[in-house]
Design an enzyme around this catalytic site. Structure first.
Site, PDB file in Angstrom:
ATOM      1  N   ASP A 146       0.867  -1.174   0.000  1.00  0.00           N
ATOM      2  CA  ASP A 146       0.000   0.000   0.000  1.00  0.00           C
ATOM      3  C   ASP A 146       0.906   1.227   0.000  1.00  0.00           C
ATOM      4  OD1 ASP A 146      -3.210   0.629   1.584  1.00  0.00           O
ATOM      5  OD2 ASP A 146      -2.055   1.805   0.161  1.00  0.00           O
TER       6      ASP A 146
HETATM    7  C1  GLC Z   1      -4.199   4.398   0.031  1.00  0.00           C
HETATM    8  C2  GLC Z   1      -5.142   3.267   0.305  1.00  0.00           C
HETATM    9  C3  GLC Z   1      -5.233   2.258  -0.814  1.00  0.00           C
HETATM   10  C4  GLC Z   1      -5.091   2.949  -2.154  1.00  0.00           C
HETATM   11  C5  GLC Z   1      -3.680   3.511  -2.222  1.00  0.00           C
HETATM   12  C6  GLC Z   1      -3.447   4.256  -3.544  1.00  0.00           C
HETATM   13  O1  GLC Z   1      -3.373   4.627   1.134  1.00  0.00           O
HETATM   14  O2  GLC Z   1      -4.943   2.541   1.512  1.00  0.00           O
HETATM   15  O3  GLC Z   1      -6.499   1.593  -0.693  1.00  0.00           O
HETATM   16  O4  GLC Z   1      -5.299   2.023  -3.200  1.00  0.00           O
HETATM   17  O5  GLC Z   1      -3.401   4.386  -1.135  1.00  0.00           O
HETATM   18  O6  GLC Z   1      -4.281   5.351  -3.634  1.00  0.00           O
END
Ligand code: GLC
Length: 747
Positions: free
Chosen positions: A282
């Site tokens: 993430d």
């Molecule tokens: C965020 C979220 C994730 C998302 C990623 C990219 O922190 O936790 O669900 O896909 O960043 O935006």
């Protein structure tokens, strides 16, 4: 010499890879050739997702163009299609070995055409429509160069305080698994390389929805049996449906951040489940492992890659640290090559390695693709079927013709707020407000007026606090404005920003200012319809007690206003049913339908003793939702009450009759309880459902085939199986109003 070693290592890896089941030899050959031309640094570069928020123009970003030129950017965020295309073109012109980028974005519930937030659309229980919504999203997003979506989010959650409960399909693993598979099918279609499908990304791996106290990013403590029986099935289902990638989660599992947790990323996903796509961290999650306290930059990068996290989203630690790790022997070069191969396989499957501009083939058709009448029709149908009628005890709905309707409450005049979390607002200026949509639906003989009545809140701590007028003056104005109205519709709830990532509430209730408005409207003595717009279940025990007509409209997306107007005016009867239990108060949380009985079962279905200040019962149970019709369930029967062995099945049938005067859809649910097993089992678990359409007066025989796979569970040794013995089968319109059949199943 070094290079020869690499070539030999690659050759061995190739043999191993192609020996892998079902590897496409042509893809394998293509990738072997490509990797054979890449330096170690460039192979590490394929493990780096550059800025998720892509800079406007290459060169303006801090060093992005240098990184791209050196082959250190494998993927970019698709927030800005122009910038993403710029980066792609710059890469083609500047990289020593040009490898196209994957362009990823959170297309979670639509791109231009926005569908209800996932917790809303899961309330439709309409898997076909959900799959269609993902297809529409894929077609719109790919027209803008996006070929990877960070979706579906399939985290099971039982906590309305958690802002991200909005993004999932609620508390049930069976329904959540089917929703996950429908979304993966919709996104990926039958051919990932046709330029109109996008790669799915199962997230967040794993158990993210169980963050303690509903606080995002918080600690997760969970025993394996609970994880395997309740929280892991949806991830496995998404991968079984072919999701090409997965994303780690910010939490720890057994004290180890998932991003660096080999037991999860390799032993579970790959060794047990056979997942062969790639895993991305993430956003910045690798760097966050430093905050978790498991090491410095070098250590966390090594921990993550050795765990099986193939790509680093926006922490840039792989490109900063892994060459050194390999040189010093803490990360094997074959580990880098395996991760690089997984990413390149994804790019190959997406058609990118053969045609880097595949996802720009519809560039000139963008205008006709986005927000097309067909796309908007899918959005309207899904938004309608997501609306849940919670109460209609005075039969105020569907609306009867009246001279004047007054709409009050902050949501009535909003457009973009109806889109909910993870939306990009590109459809906002095409949207109707609820007032506009209602006026169209009720027609010229009914006047529709609007009075704001309150701000979202006067609580200074929360976002989007009051506008220029304090709520009191708005309320006094509203009392005047509704004076000669025949009926009031109160559009209340949360703005989009009160749910979604990191937006948790200690008290997921209606804000005080809005409650004051509701009760002021009640004081007028006129019928009041309470239309809730929220990203989560709301604890509204008082509203439920004091108001007779309540619907949950969620954040319903681009067509939310029209859809709600359709339901209120009876163009369609509501059919949505809750996929999350609605508690009466915060103290009950977590409260979920498929709980264990415990040693002191509370009456009927709700386990264990109650509080001295509250019941255990929910306000509205899982699977609950009313219609304008009454549906009669009777004559529950089975073709036999005894079965034997794995291959047998019991066919359960119930007659459902539409006693109402409107055509309608009804979600018939089947639950199973295993009263005696190797471990304590839930009071009931959803194991099948059917959404049927019934004309007024029509009776339908609804049958379900119960087979041993609906009896199986993970025991305390994590062995998946079923026990011979008695089982209770429940059928009904929700998880409380059920009829029971007792059956016996021998081995
Ligand atoms: C965020 C979220 C994730 C998302 C990623 C990219 O922190 O936790 O669900 O896909 O960043 O935006």
């Amino acid at each position: 010499m070094k290079r020869n070693v690499t070539a030999v290592a690659l050759a061995l890896l190739t043999l191993a890879a192609s020996a892998k089941q079902g590897v496409d030899p042509e893809m394998d050959k293509f990738i072997n050739d490509l990797m054979g031309r890449m330096t170690l640094k460039e192979r590490i570069g394929q493990l780096n997702l550059g800025g998720v928020g892509t800079p406007k123009v290459v060169g303006s970003a801090k060093g992005l163009d240098k990184a791209v030129k050196e082959g250190l950017v494998s993927s970019i965020g698709g927030f800005d299609p122009v910038a993403a295309e710029d980066v792609q073109r710059f890469a083609e012109d500047s990289m020593r070995v040009f490898i196209p980028m994957i362009t990823g974005l959170d297309v979670v519930h639509g791109y231009y055409t926005t569908f209800p937030i996932p917790l809303g659309s899961s309330s439709s229980w309409n898997l076909g429509l959900l799959e269609e919504s993902a297809r529409v999203a894929a077609r719109e997003a790919t027209a803008f160069g996006i070929n990877w979506t960070f979706a579906p989010m399939v985290d099971i959650s039982r906590d309305p305080r958690w802002g991200r409960v909005a993004e999932g399909a609620g508390e049930d693993p069976y329904l959540g698994s089917l929703v996950a598979q429908a979304m993966v099918r919709g996104y990926q279609g039958d051919d990932l390389s046709d330029g109109e499908t996008i790669m799915a990304c199962t997230k967040h791996l794993v158990l993210y929805g169980a963050s303690e106290a509903g606080r995002d990013y918080n600690t997760v403590s969970m025993d394996d049996v609970t994880a395997y029986n309740y929280f892991l099935p949806t991830y496995k289902a998404a991968f079984d449906a072919g999701a090409g990638s997965g994303m780690t989660s910010f939490n720890v599992v057994n004290g180890v951040p998932t991003t660096g947790n080999r037991k999860v990323m390799t032993e579970l996903l790959r060794d047990q489940w056979g997942f062969d796509g790639f895993i991305v961290s993430d956003a910045n999650a690798i760097a966050e492992m430093i905050e978790h306290g498991v090491g410095g930059p070098q250590e966390v990068a090594e921990m993550a890659i050795n765990a099986g996290t193939d790509m680093d989203m926006s922490a840039s630690l792989y490109v900063a640290c892994l060459e050194k790790s390999v040189a010093e022997g803490r990360v094997g070069e074959e580990v880098i090559n395996t991760a690089c191969r997984r990413v390149l396989e994804a790019k190959y499957k997406l058609g990118l390695l053969k045609n880097p501009w595949l996802y720009y083939k519809n560039k000139d058709k963008r205008k006709e693709i986005v927000l097309s009448p067909g796309n908007l029709d899918v959005a309207r149908r899904l938004a309608r079927e997501s609306v849940v009628l919670l109460k209609n005890s005075d039969k105020v709905l569907p609306l009867k013709p009246v001279k004047k309707i007054a709409v009050v409450g902050p949501m009535g005049q909003e457009r973009a707020e109806l889109l909910g979390c993870w939306s990009y607002g590109m459809s906002a200026d095409t949207m109707s407000t609820f007032v506009e949509a209602l006026a169209r639906e009720v027609g010229p003989d009914t006047e529709v007026v609007y009075s704001q009545g309150s701000n979202w809140t006067e609580q200074p701590a929360i976002y989007k606090q009051g506008g220029e007028h304090p709520s009191d003056s708005l309320l006094m104005q509203a009392v005047k404005d509704v004076a000669d109205a025949d009926l009031i519709i109160a559009t209340v709830g949360e703005p989009a920003v009160w749910s979604g990532e990191a937006h948790n509430l200690t008290n997921p209730d209606l804000a005080e200012a809005q409650k004051k408005l509701l009760y002021a409207m009640k004081e007028t003595g006129k019928p009041v319809v309470v239309a809730l717009f929220s990203g989560r279940p709301l604890v509204i025990e008082d509203i439920d007690k004091d108001f007779s007509t309540i619907l949950q409209a969620w954040h319903g997306g681009t067509m939310a206003a029209e859809a709600l107007a359709d339901i209120l005016t009876g163009k369609e009867a509501p059919s949505g049913k809750l996929t999350s239990t609605w508690p009466r108060n915060v103290g009950q949380i977590p409260l979920y339908y498929n709980a264990l009985r415990t040693g002191r079962p509370y009456s009927g279905f709700w386990a264990t003793t109650k509080y001295i200040d509250s019941t255990n019962d929910p306000l509205y149970p899982f699977g609950y939702g009313l219609s304008y019709n009454e549906y009669k369930y009777d004559n529950l029967r089975a073709d036999k009450l005894q079965a034997k062995g794995e291959g047998d099945r019991i066919r359960v049938t119930v007659d459902v009759t539409n006693l109402g005067s409107m055509p309608g859809k009804e979600i018939v649910q089947l639950y199973v309880n295993d009263p005696v097993a190797k471990i304590s089992r839930p009071v009931m678990e959803l194991k099948d459902f059917a959404k049927i359409e019934l004309a007024p007066g029509e009776t339908r025989q609804v049958s379900f085939d119960v087979t041993p796979d609906k009896l199986k569970y993970y025991d305390s040794e994590l062995k998946y199986g079923w026990d011979a013995g008695e089982f209770n089968i429940f059928v009904g319109p929700d998880s409380r109003k059920v009829e029971k059949l007792a059956v016996k199943w021998d081995k």
